[in-house]
Design a protein around this motif. Structure first.
Motif, PDB file in Angstrom:
ATOM      1  N   SER A  51       0.823  -1.217   0.000  1.00 40.74           N
ATOM      2  CA  SER A  51       0.000   0.000   0.000  1.00 40.74           C
ATOM      3  C   SER A  51       0.856   1.265   0.000  1.00 40.74           C
ATOM      4  N   PRO A  54       5.196   2.767  -4.587  1.00 44.23           N
ATOM      5  CA  PRO A  54       4.735   3.468  -5.786  1.00 44.23           C
ATOM      6  C   PRO A  54       3.865   2.538  -6.642  1.00 44.23           C
ATOM      7  N   GLN A  55       2.749   3.039  -7.096  1.00 41.80           N
ATOM      8  CA  GLN A  55       1.772   2.270  -7.865  1.00 41.80           C
ATOM      9  C   GLN A  55       1.327   0.996  -7.140  1.00 41.80           C
ATOM     10  N   ARG A  56       1.547   0.970  -5.814  1.00 44.17           N
ATOM     11  CA  ARG A  56       1.169  -0.181  -4.989  1.00 44.17           C
ATOM     12  C   ARG A  56       1.731  -1.483  -5.568  1.00 44.17           C
ATOM     13  N   THR A  57       2.972  -1.404  -6.055  1.00 44.03           N
ATOM     14  CA  THR A  57       3.613  -2.528  -6.727  1.00 44.03           C
ATOM     15  C   THR A  57       5.043  -2.691  -6.236  1.00 44.03           C
ATOM     16  N   CYS A  92       7.522  -8.594 -14.425  1.00 42.61           N
ATOM     17  CA  CYS A  92       8.170  -7.289 -14.289  1.00 42.61           C
ATOM     18  C   CYS A  92       8.509  -6.773 -15.684  1.00 42.61           C
ATOM     19  N   ASN A 100       6.366  -9.061 -10.300  1.00 44.19           N
ATOM     20  CA  ASN A 100       5.862  -7.978  -9.466  1.00 44.19           C
ATOM     21  C   ASN A 100       4.601  -8.438  -8.748  1.00 44.19           C
ATOM     22  N   VAL A 102       1.170  -6.739  -7.148  1.00 39.65           N
ATOM     23  CA  VAL A 102       0.378  -5.508  -7.210  1.00 39.65           C
ATOM     24  C   VAL A 102      -0.768  -5.626  -6.212  1.00 39.65           C
ATOM     25  N   THR A 104      -4.338  -4.987  -5.264  1.00 40.56           N
ATOM     26  CA  THR A 104      -5.570  -4.707  -6.017  1.00 40.56           C
ATOM     27  C   THR A 104      -6.435  -3.702  -5.252  1.00 40.56           C
ATOM     28  N   GLU A 105      -7.500  -3.261  -5.881  1.00 37.07           N
ATOM     29  CA  GLU A 105      -8.450  -2.381  -5.188  1.00 37.07           C
ATOM     30  C   GLU A 105      -9.050  -3.096  -3.978  1.00 37.07           C
ATOM     31  N   TRP A 108      -6.408  -2.985  -1.349  1.00 29.87           N
ATOM     32  CA  TRP A 108      -6.357  -1.636  -0.770  1.00 29.87           C
ATOM     33  C   TRP A 108      -7.490  -1.453   0.236  1.00 29.87           C
TER      34      TRP A 108
END
Length: 167
Positions: A51, A54-57, A92, A100, A102, A104-105, A108
């Motif tokens: 979280s 950057p970019q949640r990644t 990646c 990577n 990530v 997700t919503e 989050w």
């Protein structure tokens, strides 16, 4: 054994008390998150690190370093979190060999939902049990210990970030 630098009574007492905290605190953090959010503390920590990224990644290897996890352990946790739709894995773009992770919503939303209860538990168990000077001392002591335990500052990087999930 004659050349072993044994702990004196005060050092021994400090160590035994600190070791007890190391054993008890994770259980209390896990129990609240498992009861309220069906997450382990490690699950939550991984989601929180994502979280704030950057970019949640993050690359899997970076997340493993930040959470002090082996790649097999992190992979098992990511499988669980992926099944819950909290994360997804992607190749990646800059390195086809790397993966990577990530947030997700849904992931989050889970971090945002879990954070208040977790913070209340951290306050109850640690922060509110200390006066402001002791909180400063705890931070200074932890920083000093991390210079020995984490000399490359892999985990320290996350400790220097804001305390709330990135928006």
């Amino acid at each position: 054994m004659a050349d072993t630098p044994w702990l004196d009574d005060d050092q021994h007492l400090a160590w035994v008390r600190f070791a007890a905290v190391l054993e008890l605190l994770p259980r209390f953090l896990d129990s609240q998150l498992e009861r309220d959010e069906h997450l382990s503390h490690f699950d939550y920590y991984c989601l929180a690190m994502l979280s704030e990224a950057p970019q949640r990644t993050l690359r899997m290897t970076v997340l493993a370093s930040m959470t002090n996890a082996t790649l097999p352990r992190l992979s098992r946790v990511m499988n669980r979190l992926e099944d819950a739709s909290y994360v997804r894995r992607e190749p990646c773009p800059g390195d086809r060999r790397a993966t990577n992770v990530v947030l997700t919503e849904e992931g989050w939303a889970k971090v945002v939902q879990a954070a208040p209860g977790h913070v209340r538990q951290v306050r109850r168990l640690v922060i509110d049990a200390l006066d402001p000077e002791q909180v400063e001392q705890l931070s200074a002591i932890s920083t000093r210990l991390l210079t020995v335990l984490d000399p490359d500052q892999k985990m320290m990087a996350s400790a220097l970030r804001p305390t709330q999930p990135a928006r």
